[in-house]
Motif scaffolding. Structure first.
Motif, PDB file in Angstrom:
ATOM      1  N   ALA A   1       0.834  -1.206   0.000  1.00  0.00           N
ATOM      2  CA  ALA A   1       0.000   0.000   0.000  1.00  0.00           C
ATOM      3  C   ALA A   1       0.867   1.254   0.000  1.00  0.00           C
ATOM      4  N   GLN A   2       0.472   2.222  -0.832  1.00  0.00           N
ATOM      5  CA  GLN A   2       1.207   3.479  -0.926  1.00  0.00           C
ATOM      6  C   GLN A   2       0.270   4.664  -0.665  1.00  0.00           C
ATOM      7  N   PRO A   3       0.778   5.723  -0.024  1.00  0.00           N
ATOM      8  CA  PRO A   3      -0.046   6.900   0.259  1.00  0.00           C
ATOM      9  C   PRO A   3      -0.195   7.785  -0.983  1.00  0.00           C
ATOM     10  N   PHE A   4      -0.976   8.833  -0.836  1.00  0.00           N
ATOM     11  CA  PHE A   4      -1.178   9.787  -1.924  1.00  0.00           C
ATOM     12  C   PHE A   4       0.145  10.377  -2.401  1.00  0.00           C
ATOM     13  N   THR A   5       1.092  10.539  -1.490  1.00  0.00           N
ATOM     14  CA  THR A   5       2.378  11.146  -1.833  1.00  0.00           C
ATOM     15  C   THR A   5       3.345  10.164  -2.494  1.00  0.00           C
ATOM     16  N   GLY A   6       2.943   8.893  -2.579  1.00  0.00           N
ATOM     17  CA  GLY A   6       3.768   7.912  -3.265  1.00  0.00           C
ATOM     18  C   GLY A   6       3.527   7.992  -4.766  1.00  0.00           C
ATOM     19  N   THR A   7       4.560   8.324  -5.508  1.00  0.00           N
ATOM     20  CA  THR A   7       4.394   8.553  -6.940  1.00  0.00           C
ATOM     21  C   THR A   7       5.557   7.940  -7.714  1.00  0.00           C
ATOM     22  N   GLN A   8       5.667   8.284  -8.964  1.00  0.00           N
ATOM     23  CA  GLN A   8       6.667   7.660  -9.827  1.00  0.00           C
ATOM     24  C   GLN A   8       7.170   8.676 -10.841  1.00  0.00           C
ATOM     25  N   GLY A   9       8.485   8.829 -10.885  1.00  0.00           N
ATOM     26  CA  GLY A   9       9.063   9.663 -11.919  1.00  0.00           C
ATOM     27  C   GLY A   9       8.984   8.959 -13.263  1.00  0.00           C
ATOM     28  N   MET A  10       8.792   9.728 -14.321  1.00  0.00           N
ATOM     29  CA  MET A  10       8.709   9.159 -15.678  1.00  0.00           C
ATOM     30  C   MET A  10       7.601   8.104 -15.753  1.00  0.00           C
ATOM     31  N   PHE A  11       6.408   8.475 -15.313  1.00  0.00           N
ATOM     32  CA  PHE A  11       5.283   7.548 -15.259  1.00  0.00           C
ATOM     33  C   PHE A  11       4.985   7.023 -16.668  1.00  0.00           C
ATOM     34  N   PRO A  12       5.000   5.684 -16.875  1.00  0.00           N
ATOM     35  CA  PRO A  12       4.938   5.125 -18.230  1.00  0.00           C
ATOM     36  C   PRO A  12       3.784   5.590 -19.118  1.00  0.00           C
TER      37      PRO A  12
ATOM     38  N   ALA B   1      -8.922  19.000   4.570  1.00  0.00           N
ATOM     39  CA  ALA B   1      -8.571  20.377   4.214  1.00  0.00           C
ATOM     40  C   ALA B   1      -7.350  20.448   3.308  1.00  0.00           C
ATOM     41  N   LYS B   2      -6.348  19.620   3.593  1.00  0.00           N
ATOM     42  CA  LYS B   2      -5.130  19.707   2.780  1.00  0.00           C
ATOM     43  C   LYS B   2      -5.393  19.233   1.349  1.00  0.00           C
ATOM     44  N   TYR B   3      -6.275  18.255   1.214  1.00  0.00           N
ATOM     45  CA  TYR B   3      -6.624  17.801  -0.137  1.00  0.00           C
ATOM     46  C   TYR B   3      -7.458  18.861  -0.848  1.00  0.00           C
ATOM     47  N   CYS B   4      -8.398  19.445  -0.124  1.00  0.00           N
ATOM     48  CA  CYS B   4      -9.288  20.432  -0.732  1.00  0.00           C
ATOM     49  C   CYS B   4      -8.574  21.744  -1.042  1.00  0.00           C
TER      50      CYS B   4
ATOM     51  N   LYS C   1      13.999   8.984 -11.488  1.00  0.00           N
ATOM     52  CA  LYS C   1      13.239   7.926 -12.144  1.00  0.00           C
ATOM     53  C   LYS C   1      13.026   6.821 -11.118  1.00  0.00           C
ATOM     54  N   GLY C   2      11.809   6.335 -11.021  1.00  0.00           N
ATOM     55  CA  GLY C   2      11.504   5.289 -10.062  1.00  0.00           C
ATOM     56  C   GLY C   2      10.410   5.752  -9.125  1.00  0.00           C
ATOM     57  N   PHE C   3      10.180   4.965  -8.095  1.00  0.00           N
ATOM     58  CA  PHE C   3       9.120   5.261  -7.135  1.00  0.00           C
ATOM     59  C   PHE C   3       9.666   6.170  -6.043  1.00  0.00           C
ATOM     60  N   VAL C   4       8.978   7.276  -5.843  1.00  0.00           N
ATOM     61  CA  VAL C   4       9.447   8.271  -4.875  1.00  0.00           C
ATOM     62  C   VAL C   4       8.275   8.757  -4.021  1.00  0.00           C
ATOM     63  N   ASN C   5       8.582   9.200  -2.832  1.00  0.00           N
ATOM     64  CA  ASN C   5       7.602   9.857  -1.967  1.00  0.00           C
ATOM     65  C   ASN C   5       7.944  11.332  -1.913  1.00  0.00           C
ATOM     66  N   VAL C   6       6.976  12.156  -2.189  1.00  0.00           N
ATOM     67  CA  VAL C   6       7.192  13.602  -2.157  1.00  0.00           C
ATOM     68  C   VAL C   6       6.436  14.189  -0.968  1.00  0.00           C
ATOM     69  N   ASP C   7       6.832  15.363  -0.564  1.00  0.00           N
ATOM     70  CA  ASP C   7       6.113  16.055   0.509  1.00  0.00           C
ATOM     71  C   ASP C   7       4.776  16.568  -0.028  1.00  0.00           C
ATOM     72  N   PHE C   8       3.764  16.535   0.822  1.00  0.00           N
ATOM     73  CA  PHE C   8       2.460  17.066   0.409  1.00  0.00           C
ATOM     74  C   PHE C   8       2.597  18.546   0.041  1.00  0.00           C
ATOM     75  N   GLU C   9       3.497  19.231   0.735  1.00  0.00           N
ATOM     76  CA  GLU C   9       3.699  20.657   0.462  1.00  0.00           C
ATOM     77  C   GLU C   9       4.180  20.876  -0.968  1.00  0.00           C
ATOM     78  N   TYR C  10       4.963  19.917  -1.482  1.00  0.00           N
ATOM     79  CA  TYR C  10       5.437  20.037  -2.865  1.00  0.00           C
ATOM     80  C   TYR C  10       4.261  19.980  -3.834  1.00  0.00           C
ATOM     81  N   ILE C  11       3.314  19.059  -3.566  1.00  0.00           N
ATOM     82  CA  ILE C  11       2.135  18.939  -4.429  1.00  0.00           C
ATOM     83  C   ILE C  11       1.300  20.207  -4.341  1.00  0.00           C
ATOM     84  N   LEU C  12       1.159  20.742  -3.107  1.00  0.00           N
ATOM     85  CA  LEU C  12       0.411  21.983  -2.936  1.00  0.00           C
ATOM     86  C   LEU C  12       1.059  23.134  -3.704  1.00  0.00           C
TER      87      LEU C  12
END
Length: 380
Positions: free
Chosen positions: A228-239, A293-296, A256-267
Motif C-alpha cells: 500500500a502506498q499513500p497519496f504522496t507515493g508517486t513515480q518519476g517518468m510515469f509510463p 482540508a489539505k486535499y481540498c 526515475k523510479g518510485f518516490v515519496n514527495v512532501d504534500f507541500e510540494y504537491i500543494l
C-alpha cells in the motif's frame, strides 16, 4: 574326397551369405536406407544474461519462474505448454495481474514449482518434479540463484528472460523478450503480431498528442509499489504519461523510479489534473477523512479533476494495462485529440489482443469502479 569336401564348404558358406542378405531384405522396408539415430533437434539462443543456451525445438513441458515471465508466455498464447506454476500464482489475488485475471483458473490445476515472489529463490526439487523441457527464469532471480547451477540441478536448460525495469514499459526490451520467447516456444508469428500491435499503439498515442498546443500539469498519486502506498507515493517518468509525451510534476525532480514527495510540494505545484491508482484508493480515502482540508486546498480536488487509474505494476509490468491507462489519461488530458476513444472499449480491444479476453469489467467488479472521476468520494 578332399576336393568334394572343399566344394561343399564353399556351397554352405555361399548359402549362409545369401540367406543373410534375404533376411535383411525381408526385415527392411522396400526402398529404406540404414540411418543413424537422430539427436533431438535444438536451437541455440542468447538469453538476457548473455548466456548461450541450447533449447529443444517444440518443447511441450515448460515452466516460467519469477516476476513477469509467465505473463509473457500468456501474451504469446503458449500457456498450453506450462506444466507448473509458482505458489504466488495460486495464493495471491489475481486482481491487477492481467494474465492471472484471464487465466487464473488454469493455474489452479497445475502443480506448484516454487514459492514465487521477487526475492524468493527457485526450488530445484519442485521444478525437477514436473520434468520440464525448458525453465524460463526472470532476470531478477539471477541475483539469488545461478541459472547454470539451476540447469544442472533440474536437468533442463534455463533461459533468463527480462523486459525492463518493473513498473516501467520499455517497448524495445519487451519486443526483444517476446521475440526470443516466440522462437523458443514456437510462437514466432504471434510474437511478430504483438510487436507490430504495440508499435502501432505507441505511434497512435504519439501522433494524437503531437498536435496538442499545451501540455497540462499532472500528478499521479498512490502508485502501486511494494504494498500500500499513500497519496504522496508517486513515480518519476510515469509510463502512460511517457507514452503521451507528457510530464508529471515530479519529473522535474530528475528522479526515475518510485518516490515519496512532501504534500507541500504537491500543494506548491498545484497540478491541474490528478490521477489515483485504484489499488491504493482506500489508503488515500482514509487519509482524506483524517484531514480533508489539505486535499481540498488542491485545485484538482476542489474542481473535480481527480480520476481513477487501473494499477499496472503487479509482479512486474502489466504491459496491456499500461497501454490501457495511456488511452484513458489521453482522453482526460487531451479531450479533443482523443474524442473518438471510448476508454472502456479501447481497454477491451487491447486486452483481447494481448490475452484473447476482455478484462475491463473484471477490473470494475474487483475495485468497485473503473476509469472516471472520483468527485463522489472526495467532496470539497
Amino acid at each position: 574326397m578332399e576336393r568334394r569336401t572343399i566344394a561343399l564348404v564353399i556351397v554352405l558358406v555361399v548359402t549362409v551369405v545369401l540367406l543373410g542378405v534375404v533376411a535383411v531384405m525381408v526385415f527392411r522396408a522396400p526402398g529404406s536406407q540404414e540411418t543413424k539415430p537422430q539427436a533431438p533437434r535444438v536451437i541455440t539462443v542468447v538469453d538476457f544474461s548473455n548466456r548461450t543456451v541450447e533449447v529443444p525445438v517444440n518443447a511441450s513441458r515448460v515452466v516460467a519462474i519469477g516476476p513477469g515471465v509467465l505473463r509473457l508466455v500468456a501474451y504469446l498464447g503458449a500457456l498450453d505448454k506450462i506444466v507448473g506454476v509458482e505458489d504466488a500464482e495460486k495464493s495471491w489475488s489475481p486482481l491487477g495481474r492481467d494474465y492471472a485475471m484471464a487465466y487464473g483458473d488454469v493455474f489452479k490445476n497445475l502443480q506448484v514449482i516454487g514459492p514465487g515472489g521477487p526475492r524468493n529463490p527457485p526450488n530445484p526439487e519442485l521444478l525437477r518434479s514436473v520434468k520440464p523441457d525448458i525453465v524460463l527464469m526472470s532476470r531478477v532471480y539471477v541475483d539469488v540463484y545461478d541459472p547454470d547451477r539451476l540447469s544442472q540441478e533440474v536437468g533442463a536448460p534455463v533461459v533468463v528472460i527480462d523486459y525492463g525495469v518493473a513498473g516501467y514499459l520499455n517497448v524495445t526490451e519487451f519486443k526483444r523478450a517476446i521475440t526470443l520467447l516466440g522462437r523458443i516456444l514456437g510462437r514466432e508469428a504471434r510474437a511478430q503480431e504483438l510487436a507490430k500491435y504495440i508499435d502501432g499503439v505507441v505511434d497512435d498515442l504519439a501522433q494524437r498528442v503531437r498536435v496538442a498546443k499545451v501540455a497540462p500539469s499532472v500528478y499521479v498519486g498512490a502508485v502501486s509499489y511494494k504494498g500500500a502506498q499513500p497519496f504522496t507515493g508517486t513515480q518519476g517518468m510515469f509510463p502512460p504519461l511517457q507514452l503521451l509525451k507528457t510530464r508529471s510534476i515530479v519529473d522535474e525532480l530528475g528522479k526515475k523510479g518510485f518516490v515519496n514527495v512532501d504534500f507541500e510540494y504537491i500543494l506548491k505545484k498545484n497540478p491541474e489534473y490528478i490521477f489515483i491508482d485504484l489499488n491504493n484508493l482506500q489508503t488515500v480515502l482514509d487519509d482524506y477523512k483524517k484531514d480533508s482540508a489539505k486535499y481540498c486546498a488542491l485545485g484538482a480536488f476542489k474542481e473535480g479533476r481527480v480520476y481513477a487509474l487501473l494499477p499496472f505494476n503487479y509482479y512486474h509490468t502489466n504491459v496491456a494495462t499500461a497501454l490501457v491507462d495511456a488511452y484513458f489519461m489521453g482522453k482526460v488530458l487531451y479531450p479533443e485529440q482523443f474524442k473518438d476513444v471510448d476508454p472502456a472499449k479501447k481497454a477491451d480491444e487491447i486486452y483481447r489482443v494481448f490475452l484473447g479476453k476482455p478484462l475491463y469489467e473484471e477490473f470494475v467488479r474487483g475495485f468497485g469502479r473503473g476509469f472516471g472521476p472520483l468527485s463522489d468520494l472526495f467532496k470539497c
